[in-house]
Design a protein around this motif. Structure first.
Motif, mmCIF file in Angstrom:
data_model
loop_
_atom_site.group_PDB
_atom_site.id
_atom_site.type_symbol
_atom_site.label_atom_id
_atom_site.label_comp_id
_atom_site.label_asym_id
_atom_site.label_seq_id
_atom_site.Cartn_x
_atom_site.Cartn_y
_atom_site.Cartn_z
ATOM 1 N N ARG A 1 0.811 -1.232 0.000
ATOM 2 C CA ARG A 1 0.000 0.000 0.000
ATOM 3 C C ARG A 1 0.839 1.274 0.000
ATOM 4 N NH1 ARG A 1 -4.456 -2.602 4.116
ATOM 5 N NH2 ARG A 1 -5.779 -3.472 2.477
ATOM 6 N N ASN A 2 2.125 1.148 0.278
ATOM 7 C CA ASN A 2 2.975 2.350 0.335
ATOM 8 C C ASN A 2 4.117 2.328 -0.674
ATOM 9 O OD1 ASN A 2 1.790 3.761 2.764
ATOM 10 N ND2 ASN A 2 2.206 1.732 3.623
ATOM 11 N N TRP A 3 4.152 1.308 -1.537
ATOM 12 C CA TRP A 3 5.282 1.144 -2.466
ATOM 13 C C TRP A 3 5.337 2.274 -3.495
ATOM 14 C CZ3 TRP A 3 8.724 -2.902 -1.866
ATOM 15 C CH2 TRP A 3 9.701 -3.036 -2.856
ATOM 16 N N VAL A 4 4.163 2.747 -3.918
ATOM 17 C CA VAL A 4 4.130 3.875 -4.866
ATOM 18 C C VAL A 4 3.432 5.066 -4.206
ATOM 19 C CG1 VAL A 4 4.256 2.514 -6.986
ATOM 20 C CG2 VAL A 4 2.022 2.962 -5.963
ATOM 21 N N LYS A 5 3.781 6.252 -4.710
ATOM 22 C CA LYS A 5 3.253 7.483 -4.116
ATOM 23 C C LYS A 5 1.732 7.567 -4.254
ATOM 24 C CE LYS A 5 7.571 9.874 -5.029
ATOM 25 N NZ LYS A 5 8.328 10.661 -6.016
ATOM 26 N N GLU A 6 1.189 6.850 -5.225
ATOM 27 C CA GLU A 6 -0.253 6.902 -5.478
ATOM 28 C C GLU A 6 -1.041 6.045 -4.490
ATOM 29 O OE1 GLU A 6 2.123 6.403 -7.663
ATOM 30 O OE2 GLU A 6 2.025 8.286 -8.766
ATOM 31 N N GLY A 7 -0.336 5.248 -3.644
ATOM 32 C CA GLY A 7 -1.017 4.432 -2.631
ATOM 33 C C GLY A 7 -1.612 3.157 -3.215
ATOM 34 N N GLY B 1 -10.869 -5.403 -5.867
ATOM 35 C CA GLY B 1 -10.504 -6.467 -6.797
ATOM 36 C C GLY B 1 -10.279 -6.029 -8.235
ATOM 37 N N PHE B 2 -10.157 -4.734 -8.459
ATOM 38 C CA PHE B 2 -9.901 -4.242 -9.819
ATOM 39 C C PHE B 2 -8.817 -3.157 -9.798
ATOM 40 C CE2 PHE B 2 -14.048 -6.098 -10.285
ATOM 41 C CZ PHE B 2 -14.118 -6.531 -11.602
ATOM 42 N N ILE B 3 -8.037 -3.087 -10.876
ATOM 43 C CA ILE B 3 -7.104 -1.973 -11.095
ATOM 44 C C ILE B 3 -7.647 -1.133 -12.248
ATOM 45 C CG2 ILE B 3 -4.786 -1.308 -11.862
ATOM 46 C CD1 ILE B 3 -3.699 -3.869 -10.628
ATOM 47 N N THR B 4 -7.670 0.176 -12.061
ATOM 48 C CA THR B 4 -8.038 1.081 -13.153
ATOM 49 C C THR B 4 -6.761 1.756 -13.639
ATOM 50 O OG1 THR B 4 -10.187 1.472 -12.150
ATOM 51 C CG2 THR B 4 -9.460 3.063 -13.802
ATOM 52 N N PRO B 5 -6.242 1.341 -14.793
ATOM 53 C CA PRO B 5 -5.015 1.992 -15.288
ATOM 54 C C PRO B 5 -5.277 3.483 -15.497
ATOM 55 C CG PRO B 5 -5.467 -0.017 -16.515
ATOM 56 C CD PRO B 5 -6.687 0.267 -15.692
ATOM 57 N N PRO B 6 -4.433 4.327 -14.910
ATOM 58 C CA PRO B 6 -4.704 5.767 -14.956
ATOM 59 C C PRO B 6 -4.419 6.375 -16.325
ATOM 60 C CG PRO B 6 -2.624 5.352 -13.853
ATOM 61 C CD PRO B 6 -3.209 4.005 -14.168
ATOM 62 N N ASP B 7 -4.943 7.582 -16.528
ATOM 63 C CA ASP B 7 -4.681 8.312 -17.772
ATOM 64 C C ASP B 7 -3.485 9.243 -17.636
ATOM 65 O OD1 ASP B 7 -6.593 7.114 -19.323
ATOM 66 O OD2 ASP B 7 -8.180 8.477 -18.681
ATOM 67 N N ARG B 8 -2.755 9.135 -16.510
ATOM 68 C CA ARG B 8 -1.547 9.935 -16.370
ATOM 69 C C ARG B 8 -0.477 9.446 -17.364
ATOM 70 N NH1 ARG B 8 -3.276 9.092 -11.064
ATOM 71 N NH2 ARG B 8 -1.996 7.213 -10.813
ATOM 72 N N PRO B 9 0.461 10.311 -17.758
ATOM 73 C CA PRO B 9 1.492 9.887 -18.716
ATOM 74 C C PRO B 9 2.330 8.720 -18.186
ATOM 75 C CG PRO B 9 1.456 12.280 -18.519
ATOM 76 C CD PRO B 9 0.550 11.751 -17.437
ATOM 77 N N GLY B 10 2.716 7.839 -19.086
ATOM 78 C CA GLY B 10 3.548 6.692 -18.716
ATOM 79 C C GLY B 10 2.751 5.641 -17.977
ATOM 80 N N LEU B 11 3.422 4.949 -17.033
ATOM 81 C CA LEU B 11 2.718 3.918 -16.254
ATOM 82 C C LEU B 11 1.740 4.544 -15.271
ATOM 83 C CD1 LEU B 11 5.723 1.519 -15.440
ATOM 84 C CD2 LEU B 11 3.926 1.170 -17.153
ATOM 85 N N GLY B 12 2.038 5.767 -14.831
ATOM 86 C CA GLY B 12 1.106 6.471 -13.940
ATOM 87 C C GLY B 12 1.312 6.184 -12.470
ATOM 88 N N VAL B 13 2.418 5.513 -12.130
ATOM 89 C CA VAL B 13 2.770 5.312 -10.718
ATOM 90 C C VAL B 13 4.265 5.586 -10.547
ATOM 91 C CG1 VAL B 13 0.960 3.666 -10.033
ATOM 92 C CG2 VAL B 13 3.042 2.822 -11.125
ATOM 93 N N GLU B 14 4.628 6.113 -9.375
ATOM 94 C CA GLU B 14 6.035 6.414 -9.088
ATOM 95 C C GLU B 14 6.423 5.810 -7.754
ATOM 96 O OE1 GLU B 14 8.236 7.915 -11.057
ATOM 97 O OE2 GLU B 14 6.760 8.352 -12.625
ATOM 98 N N MET B 15 7.614 5.218 -7.712
ATOM 99 C CA MET B 15 8.067 4.537 -6.497
ATOM 100 C C MET B 15 8.212 5.499 -5.314
ATOM 101 S SD MET B 15 11.645 2.474 -5.830
ATOM 102 C CE MET B 15 11.302 1.001 -6.782
ATOM 103 N N ASN B 16 7.747 5.028 -4.165
ATOM 104 C CA ASN B 16 8.010 5.703 -2.904
ATOM 105 C C ASN B 16 9.269 5.050 -2.320
ATOM 106 O OD1 ASN B 16 8.073 6.669 -0.326
ATOM 107 N ND2 ASN B 16 6.000 6.039 0.217
#
Ligand code: MG
Length: 433
Positions: free
Chosen positions: A376-382, A388-403
């Motif tokens: 739950r804390n691995w990426v800044k996005e939480g 039970g579902f992932i919604t791939p974001p519309d942010r540029p790239g993968l849309g998640v950044e490592m914490n």
């Protein structure tokens, strides 16, 4: 001398070129200088790694560019030993355009034909880089990775919870609590393991022909789990490629009344005929693929109708575009794809971008239920899994950044943390594109 701006100069130059090259060339050239869109020009400057251990061993990859954009990737399972390869690939890529992902991938793959580029550690190392290149491409162009891979056919990606084996003991209170936890998290599908080296009915520690007692234990475990989840919940069962073909057939047959989503790797995927024999012997759907690499690995598996479902691991089988190609190949045989995935939210989100664009997607694995704080804390996005579902974001790239503060808690002791590669920055590269 009259002041002439750059565009006027270019256009006047083009007019004289037009007389030589003709009208089609002129149109193309004018388009080149007058369009408001400019493709960004980037060069790869370095590729760096960090090694962590959570569910198994993972290598995180960062590809750096001369314009400050950094892409991130992750490779797993066959990641042990990838770091020297990733550094070597990084030297090959230095100076190249990171947006030409296919070109970078093919150069490294084909240059390793005699070095193991068909599977295993070589392909897994390449996979970590490939994912990072897509992250760069998305960030440079301002679009999410799913857009670059063809665009979404679904907004939400269904995830199943792999809960392992330890607690799925018939009648056991801890097992009941685990199943309740998975249901409360909102999952609609799960997987358990039934291979047990410590089963009291085992007579031999080496041979994996299951005794009748062992098979009875396996079936009881699945029946107990199936009953607690209920009939509308999808349940998969993993044998981890440990058993012989006869055991695989017996188990698949006895599991038929329990209507599984699939039975996974009753035998290793390396003998496709043996896998096909099991599939032909049962109505229980057979799945494999987490230990298969590239399109060429999946080709015969599909051609021989050896499986009902394939499970490529997009953090080891070649990456995101390769995953899309494997899925498309499977689609021609009407075979669905259930990606194997045991990575951090970065790898999980990368997989979800592919899952969002392939028509024949079934569901995607998640394996960090025993590491929820890290998850739950691995990426800044939480938290990225919602009911039970992932919604791939519309942010540029993968849309998640490592914490990094969280991720470093899992760092493999004594290993570098995204340190610059010695001699990187152009030497050993093959030039730009
Ligand atoms: Mg498995």
């Amino acid at each position: 001398m009259r002041h002439t701006d750059r565009r006027t100069l270019l256009k006047s130059g083009l007019m004289s070129v037009a007389g030589i090259a003709g009208l089609p060339s002129l149109a193309a050239a004018v388009q080149e200088v007058s369009t408001p869109y400019k493709r960004p020009r980037l060069k790869i400057t370095d590729v760096r790694t960090a090694e962590v251990r959570v569910h198994g061993y993972q290598v995180h990859v960062r590809v750096h560019t001369d314009q400050g954009i950094v892409g991130q990737g992750e490779c797993t399972d066959a990641a042990m030993g990838t770091v020297p390869l990733i550094r070597s690939f990084g030297r090959q890529l230095a100076g190249q355009d990171p947006l030409n992902v296919e070109a970078a991938f093919e150069r490294i793959r084909t240059s390793g034909v005699f070095a193991g580029a068909q599977a295993g550690v070589y392909v897994t190392a390449l996979t970590g880089i490939e994912i990072a290149l897509w992250d760069i491409a998305g960030k440079a162009l301002g679009v999410p990775v799913h857009q670059l891979l063809g665009g979404k056919v679904r907004n939400r990606v269904r995830v199943y919870c792999d809960s392992g084996a330890r607690e799925m003991i018939p009648g056991d209170e801890q097992s009941k609590a685990r199943i309740q936890q998975i249901q409360q998290l909102g999952f609609t599908a799960a997987k358990i393991d039934i291979d047990d080296a410590a089963d009291p009915a085992r007579f031999d520690r080496v041979n994996w022909t299951a005794s009748t007692g062992e098979i009875d234990h396996m079936i009881a475990k699945v029946a107990f789990t199936r009953e607690l989840y209920g009939k509308t919940f999808d349940l998969a069962v993993d044998m981890h490629a440990r058993y012989d073909a006869g055991t695989g057939k017996r188990v698949a047959k006895e599991l038929e009344p329990l209507k599984l989503m699939w039975l996974e790797e009753p035998v290793p995927a390396e003998n496709i005929d043996a896998m096909r024999d099991i599939r032909e012997s049962t109505s229980t759907p057979i799945q494999c693929g987490e230990n298969v690499y590239l399109r060429w690995g999946f080709r015969e598996l599909l051609e021989k109708r050896a499986v009902d479902i394939i499970a490529p691991d997009l953090q080891k089988c070649g990456g995101l575009l390769e995953g899309r190609k494997i899925a498309d190949l499977a689609h021609t045989y009407y075979v669905p794809v259930a990606p194997h995935a045991v990575t951090s939210p970065i790898g999980m989100m990368a997989t979800a971008h592919v899952a969002a664009v392939i028509p024949n997607f079934l569901c995607q694995e998640w394996h960090w239920i025993d590491d929820l704080d890290l998850w739950r804390n691995w990426v800044k996005e939480g938290e990225i899994i919602e009911k039970g579902f992932i919604t791939p974001p519309d942010r540029p790239g993968l849309g998640v950044e490592m914490n990094e503060e969280t991720a470093r808690k899992a760092q493999v002791p004594g290993t570098p943390w995204f340190e610059p590669t010695p001699q990187a920055g152009g030497r050993g590269g093959r030039g730009g594109d």
